[in-house]
Write a protein that holds these residues in place. Structure first.
Motif, PDB file in Angstrom:
ATOM      1  N   ILE A  53      10.051  -8.113   3.070  1.00 26.84           N
ATOM      2  CA  ILE A  53      10.256  -6.029   2.208  1.00 26.84           C
ATOM      3  C   ILE A  53      10.379  -6.733   0.701  1.00 26.84           C
ATOM      4  O   ILE A  53       9.107  -5.880   0.096  1.00 26.84           O
ATOM      5  CB  ILE A  53      11.935  -5.027   2.641  1.00 26.84           C
ATOM      6  CG1 ILE A  53      10.908  -5.024   4.431  1.00 26.84           C
ATOM      7  CG2 ILE A  53      11.526  -4.437   2.143  1.00 26.84           C
ATOM      8  CD1 ILE A  53      12.665  -4.318   4.586  1.00 26.84           C
ATOM      9  N   ILE A  54      11.308  -7.663   0.650  1.00 28.58           N
ATOM     10  CA  ILE A  54      11.136  -7.258  -1.209  1.00 28.58           C
ATOM     11  C   ILE A  54       9.703  -8.460  -1.293  1.00 28.58           C
ATOM     12  O   ILE A  54       9.172  -7.548  -2.523  1.00 28.58           O
ATOM     13  CB  ILE A  54      12.581  -8.352  -1.185  1.00 28.58           C
ATOM     14  CG1 ILE A  54      14.115  -7.872  -1.535  1.00 28.58           C
ATOM     15  CG2 ILE A  54      12.313  -9.112  -3.127  1.00 28.58           C
ATOM     16  CD1 ILE A  54      14.675  -8.837  -1.303  1.00 28.58           C
ATOM     17  N   ALA A  55       9.505  -9.255  -1.325  1.00 23.58           N
ATOM     18  CA  ALA A  55       8.163 -10.421  -1.320  1.00 23.58           C
ATOM     19  C   ALA A  55       6.686  -8.679  -1.277  1.00 23.58           C
ATOM     20  O   ALA A  55       5.579  -8.525  -1.955  1.00 23.58           O
ATOM     21  CB  ALA A  55       7.561 -10.679  -0.505  1.00 23.58           C
ATOM     22  N   ASP A  56       6.438  -8.079  -0.362  1.00 22.51           N
ATOM     23  CA  ASP A  56       5.696  -6.832  -0.574  1.00 22.51           C
ATOM     24  C   ASP A  56       5.470  -5.713  -1.617  1.00 22.51           C
ATOM     25  O   ASP A  56       4.628  -6.049  -2.402  1.00 22.51           O
ATOM     26  CB  ASP A  56       6.049  -6.019   1.054  1.00 22.51           C
ATOM     27  CG  ASP A  56       4.826  -5.356   1.664  1.00 22.51           C
ATOM     28  OD1 ASP A  56       4.508  -3.952   2.078  1.00 22.51           O
ATOM     29  OD2 ASP A  56       4.159  -5.109   0.825  1.00 22.51           O
ATOM     30  N   VAL A  57       7.073  -5.261  -1.848  1.00 28.25           N
ATOM     31  CA  VAL A  57       7.294  -4.488  -2.801  1.00 28.25           C
ATOM     32  C   VAL A  57       6.849  -5.303  -3.604  1.00 28.25           C
ATOM     33  O   VAL A  57       6.328  -4.642  -5.420  1.00 28.25           O
ATOM     34  CB  VAL A  57       8.401  -4.211  -3.524  1.00 28.25           C
ATOM     35  CG1 VAL A  57       9.121  -3.549  -4.464  1.00 28.25           C
ATOM     36  CG2 VAL A  57       9.056  -3.301  -1.999  1.00 28.25           C
ATOM     37  N   ARG A  58       7.610  -6.194  -4.083  1.00 31.76           N
ATOM     38  CA  ARG A  58       6.954  -7.721  -5.607  1.00 31.76           C
ATOM     39  C   ARG A  58       5.496  -7.588  -5.329  1.00 31.76           C
ATOM     40  O   ARG A  58       4.945  -7.591  -6.876  1.00 31.76           O
ATOM     41  CB  ARG A  58       7.565  -8.616  -5.069  1.00 31.76           C
ATOM     42  CG  ARG A  58       8.888  -9.248  -6.009  1.00 31.76           C
ATOM     43  CD  ARG A  58       9.679 -10.390  -5.962  1.00 31.76           C
ATOM     44  NE  ARG A  58       8.755 -10.943  -7.416  1.00 31.76           N
ATOM     45  CZ  ARG A  58       9.398 -12.451  -7.855  1.00 31.76           C
ATOM     46  NH1 ARG A  58      10.425 -12.824  -6.578  1.00 31.76           N
ATOM     47  NH2 ARG A  58       9.155 -12.663  -8.521  1.00 31.76           N
ATOM     48  N   ALA A  59       4.968  -7.967  -4.263  1.00 34.21           N
ATOM     49  CA  ALA A  59       3.185  -7.930  -4.256  1.00 34.21           C
ATOM     50  C   ALA A  59       2.584  -6.662  -4.656  1.00 34.21           C
ATOM     51  O   ALA A  59       1.253  -6.431  -4.958  1.00 34.21           O
ATOM     52  CB  ALA A  59       2.687  -8.241  -3.203  1.00 34.21           C
ATOM     53  N   ARG A  60       2.348  -5.152  -3.870  1.00 30.33           N
ATOM     54  CA  ARG A  60       2.181  -4.259  -4.093  1.00 30.33           C
ATOM     55  C   ARG A  60       3.112  -2.597  -4.477  1.00 30.33           C
ATOM     56  O   ARG A  60       2.040  -1.862  -4.617  1.00 30.33           O
ATOM     57  CB  ARG A  60       1.840  -3.672  -2.073  1.00 30.33           C
ATOM     58  CG  ARG A  60       0.802  -5.247  -1.809  1.00 30.33           C
ATOM     59  CD  ARG A  60       0.317  -4.619  -0.395  1.00 30.33           C
ATOM     60  NE  ARG A  60       1.126  -4.141   0.378  1.00 30.33           N
ATOM     61  CZ  ARG A  60       1.752  -3.146   1.105  1.00 30.33           C
ATOM     62  NH1 ARG A  60       0.652  -2.065   0.607  1.00 30.33           N
ATOM     63  NH2 ARG A  60       2.379  -2.665   1.926  1.00 30.33           N
ATOM     64  N   GLY A  61       4.063  -3.158  -5.111  1.00 27.76           N
ATOM     65  CA  GLY A  61       4.858  -2.254  -5.817  1.00 27.76           C
ATOM     66  C   GLY A  61       4.677  -0.911  -5.154  1.00 27.76           C
ATOM     67  O   GLY A  61       5.352  -0.910  -3.765  1.00 27.76           O
ATOM     68  N   ASP A  62       4.460   0.253  -5.713  1.00 26.81           N
ATOM     69  CA  ASP A  62       4.571   1.188  -5.419  1.00 26.81           C
ATOM     70  C   ASP A  62       4.090   2.042  -3.535  1.00 26.81           C
ATOM     71  O   ASP A  62       4.921   2.106  -3.185  1.00 26.81           O
ATOM     72  CB  ASP A  62       3.815   2.641  -5.681  1.00 26.81           C
ATOM     73  CG  ASP A  62       4.588   3.091  -7.404  1.00 26.81           C
ATOM     74  OD1 ASP A  62       4.071   3.200  -8.186  1.00 26.81           O
ATOM     75  OD2 ASP A  62       5.938   3.074  -7.377  1.00 26.81           O
TER      76      ASP A  62
END
Ligand SMILES: NC(=O)c1ccc[n+]([C@@H]2O[C@H](COP(=O)([O-])OP(=O)(O)OC[C@H]3O[C@@H](n4cnc5c(N)ncnc54)[C@H](O)[C@@H]3O)[C@@H](O)[C@H]2O)c1
Ligand SMILES: N[C@H](CO)Cc1c[nH]c[nH+]1
Ligand SMILES: [Zn+2]
Length: 437
Positions: A37-46
């Motif tokens: 989840i953290i990696a996804d938010v860092r990569a794709r933000g909003d």
């Protein structure tokens, strides 16, 4: 059934050790899910935050609706009854008055060589406060996180609080407004923690994240620590009550259930020097569980993690309590102040039978975000100190440098750090050549 233990029994030590070792944290695969989840938010933000909120909170957001608008906040606050508003305001003022006493002082002095030394405190610039919103919603946690941050002088305060299915607790928004929170995002879980730590196109990153949460929130806070500061890992709630037979068993039963109802992983323990009283409290717990609203959660917590422990005396009770290092400790005995002097590890202590732990959860003044899982052995509850940091100050005069500089040079040489030593030596040589004194 909760465990019934007696310290006089030969097998007590093994049973007590097993009780302390109960794994109350959630599934081990939580951390793997949180890392993704953290990696996804860092990569794709909003986009990641919006997708995860739809997946876990059944709520469809857009970048423009991640935060509540002023009009939405106004409308929700208007729905709060005057009595609830008054209760929030009373709580906020008591929490503020209590935490104002925690503000640390700056210091500055001259030593015997004329050097000026000291320190000063400055607040973090931005803090992200996590307010749980999955199994229940906690206006009180808004106050417990935001008020100390405001007292500390934090410039920008934001809250993340999930609203599963779009259901909003208006008291959460009113508490945020009373406490002076700038922005409230309707997101939760690990994705909220990641957005606060790394920022997204819409959410600016913060410097410190505080507040309790479930296993996903806790795992995410652990993972972002270092990128941001965190307060602690406040896990499932706990209460330990030391009570003599002079108490009303129903009162003690309700105190134990007040924390058991938080979470099936919560832990409630009674320690008493009277076996008959211990049995009476257990019976009162069972009676209350017949009608308690959150009886499914409370019954599971009491059954799986609860215990009644009979000791030889109250001193033995204090010794056992110190080994538990409980988040909340109630001392329902004739002389609670005397017994409290024997307590070395506890997040919060409630003295006497007229001080139910729930007072500390809401209106007493002390913070309810407290260390769990034995971490009270080395950590403290949330305070103003979590929102400030200390900068040290030092000013040498030429005379002071002449007095202590040679020792610094020798230590630099002993560490083979030549530039360290030369940075002092160059100044000393200037002094020796008749330079400024
Ligand atoms: N120590 C304290 O001061 C204190 C105060 C209040 C509550 N609590 C504790 O905080 C916890 C609150 O937990 P909660 O669940 O109610 O709310 P929460 O807000 O901590 O967690 C809910 C979020 O978890 C995420 N989530 C849910 N299932 C998921 C999954 N399978 N994978 C990834 N993410 C998932 C969702 O995004 C959801 O928004 C409880 O254990 C409660 O006892 C502690
Ligand atoms: N007792 C919880 C901390 O373990 C805090 C809380 C919030 N609302 C009610 N209780
Ligand atoms: Zn509580």
């Amino acid at each position: 059934m909760p465990q019934f233990l007696t310290t006089a029994d030969p097998g007590f030590e093994a049973a007590f050790t097993a009780l302390l070792g109960l794994k109350r944290e959630d599934a081990p695969d939580v951390d793997d899910a949180v890392a993704a989840i953290i990696a996804d938010v860092r990569a794709r933000g909003d986009a990641a935050v919006i997708e995860l909120t739809a997946k876990f909170d059944r709520l469809d957001l857009t970048p423009a609706t991640l935060a509540f608008t002023p009009a939405e906040i106004e409308a929700e606050c208007a729905r709060v009854s005057p009595e609830d508003r008054a209760a929030l305001e009373l709580a906020a003022e008591r929490i503020r008055a209590y935490h104002a006493r925690q503000l640390p002082e700056d210091a500055q002095w001259q030593d015997e060589h004329g050097a000026t030394l000291g320190w000063r405190w400055t607040p973090v610039s931005a803090a992200g406060l996590y307010v749980p919103g999955g199994l229940a919603s906690y206006p009180s946690s808004v106050l417990m996180n935001a008020v100390p941050a405001r007292v500390a002088g934090v410039e920008r305060l934001v809250i993340c609080c999930p609203t599963p299915g779009g259901v909003v607790n208006p008291l959460v928004l009113l508490a945020a407004r009373i406490a002076g929170v700038d922005t409230v995002y309707r997101i939760g879980g690990a994705q909220a923690i990641a957005a606060l730590a790394y920022g997204t196109q819409t959410i600016a990153p913060v410097d410190k994240i505080t507040g309790p949460g479930n296993a996903y929130v806790a795992a995410a806070k652990r993972r972002v620590f270092g990128r941001v500061g965190i307060d602690m890992i406040a896990g499932p709630s706990e209460i330990l009550v030391i009570a003599d037979a002079q108490n009303d068993p129903d009162w003690i039963a309700l105190d134990l259930l007040s924390q058991a109802e938080h979470d099936e992983s919560a832990q409630s323990i009674l320690i008493t020097d009277d076996a008959a009283f211990g049995r009476a409290v257990a019976a009162a717990v069972d009676k209350r569980l017949e009608t308690l609203e959150r009886r499914a959660i409370a019954a599971a917590s009491w059954r799986d993690n609860g215990a009644v422990i009979v000791t030889r005396d109250l001193d033995e009770a204090a010794q056992l309590s110190n080994r538990v290092a409980p988040e909340h400790l109630e001392l329902c005995v004739a002389d609670p102040e005397a017994l409290a002097t024997r307590i070395t590890h506890a997040g919060a202590i409630f003295l006497g039978g007229w001080t139910p732990e729930a007072i500390g959860d809401y209106v007493g003044g002390p913070n309810h975000v407290l260390p769990t899982a034995r971490s009270a052995r080395f950590s403290s509850g949330l305070s103003v100190m979590d929102f400030v940091k200390r900068t040290t100050l030092a000013k040498m005069t030429p005379g002071a440098l002449a007095a202590i500089g040679p020792a610094a040079e020798r230590l630099a040489i002993s560490e083979s750090l030549q530039a360290h030593g030369l940075s002092v030596r160059a100044r000393l040589d200037r002094l020796n050549d008749g330079g400024e004194r």
